[in-house]
Design an enzyme around this catalytic site. Sequence first.
Site, PDB file in Angstrom:
ATOM      1  N   HIS A  46       0.817  -1.213   0.000  1.00  0.00           N
ATOM      2  CA  HIS A  46       0.000   0.000   0.000  1.00  0.00           C
ATOM      3  C   HIS A  46       0.852   1.265   0.000  1.00  0.00           C
ATOM      4  CE1 HIS A  46      -4.302  -1.227   0.578  1.00  0.00           C
ATOM      5  NE2 HIS A  46      -3.687  -2.392   0.709  1.00  0.00           N
ATOM      6  N   GLY A  56       5.092   5.868  -4.576  1.00  0.00           N
ATOM      7  CA  GLY A  56       6.430   5.392  -4.253  1.00  0.00           C
ATOM      8  C   GLY A  56       6.589   5.060  -2.777  1.00  0.00           C
ATOM      9  N   GLU A  72      -4.040   8.443   4.229  1.00  0.00           N
ATOM     10  CA  GLU A  72      -4.320   7.384   3.260  1.00  0.00           C
ATOM     11  C   GLU A  72      -4.997   6.190   3.926  1.00  0.00           C
ATOM     12  OE1 GLU A  72      -0.749   6.375   1.079  1.00  0.00           O
ATOM     13  OE2 GLU A  72      -0.206   8.494   0.877  1.00  0.00           O
ATOM     14  N   HIS A 105      -1.498 -13.260  -0.906  1.00  0.00           N
ATOM     15  CA  HIS A 105      -2.840 -13.608  -0.416  1.00  0.00           C
ATOM     16  C   HIS A 105      -2.825 -14.948   0.314  1.00  0.00           C
ATOM     17  CE1 HIS A 105      -5.124 -10.845  -3.480  1.00  0.00           C
ATOM     18  NE2 HIS A 105      -4.404 -10.175  -2.600  1.00  0.00           N
TER      19      HIS A 105
END
EC number: 1.11.1.7
Length: 329
Positions: free
Chosen positions: A71, A77, A93, A197
């Site tokens: 993330h 970046g 964020e 995942h």
Amino acid sequence: MAAYKHHAFSSFIILMLFPLLLQFQFGKSELQLNYYSESCPKAEEIIKQEVTKLYYEHGNTAVSWLRNLFHDCFVQGCDASLLLESVNGIESEKESGRSFGMRNFKYVNTIKKALENECPSTVSCADVVALSARDGIVMLGGPHIEMKTGRGDSKESYAKIVEEFIPNHNDSLSSVLSRFQSVGIDVEGTVALLGAHSVGRVHCVNLVHRLYPTVDPILDPDYAEYLKGRCPTPIPDPNAVQYSRNDRETPMILDNNYYKNLLKNKGLLIVDQELASDPATLPFVQKMASDNDYFTEQFSRAALLLSENNPLTGDQGEVRKDCRYVNTN
């Protein structure tokens, strides 16, 4: 003529040395291995010790460090902009819908405090994000990845554009591949990184559209029944923390079971399952399912690329004292 040649040679030498002169004038301009070898020799060992200690106290922190890397580095970046709180005109964020389910941010500050005690205002939060992910991957049974350091910390948040970079849970595979390619990660590397995942979990909010009002026919029927047991209503309570693991067999081990499950139609997200049906990605899924060493090799390569995406170096950015806030003058 000799004077002209001497002048030309001198000009050539200056042009060749100019990048080096800039580097000495403005500080180290690129990421490098062991960046803190002189300024804070114990930095990487301190991060490793803290990550290890936190893992044994709160095992899911290792998964959080891995997600933080994705993330943070994907949005503009690797600059720790992800960690900034909403304060003094900054919108975090972390409040984006794309950050739903992210946790353990407070323990980033635990790591940072240990570093500040050893070397005040020296080790950036962006490097904490990268190195905690590196060490967290090891705690999850994954490979050790030699990561460079020297990232600076952003002085601003990019909350308003997070959704332009972080794929949504129901984005198409082609869209996801395109976004990864935009940061220099090819199809093979994308398939490998989605293997993260293997240690993740998916909240029912992001699952129920595959279960209600009718079950997605691609899903293995027995698996669908298990998922309905985990997510019993079509409108789950987002505060109830209802979720399902991506991998029920080795849920806290970063391995190739994720790909084996995809080939059995047991992918949780649509993008997961599309990996096993798209001709561009299926060969990689099959190879990773049959060869865990190949998976870890490609995962290492792609994670390293991600960790070096558009960092702030040299005089860019700052070294935050507290990862939650920009420094005050």
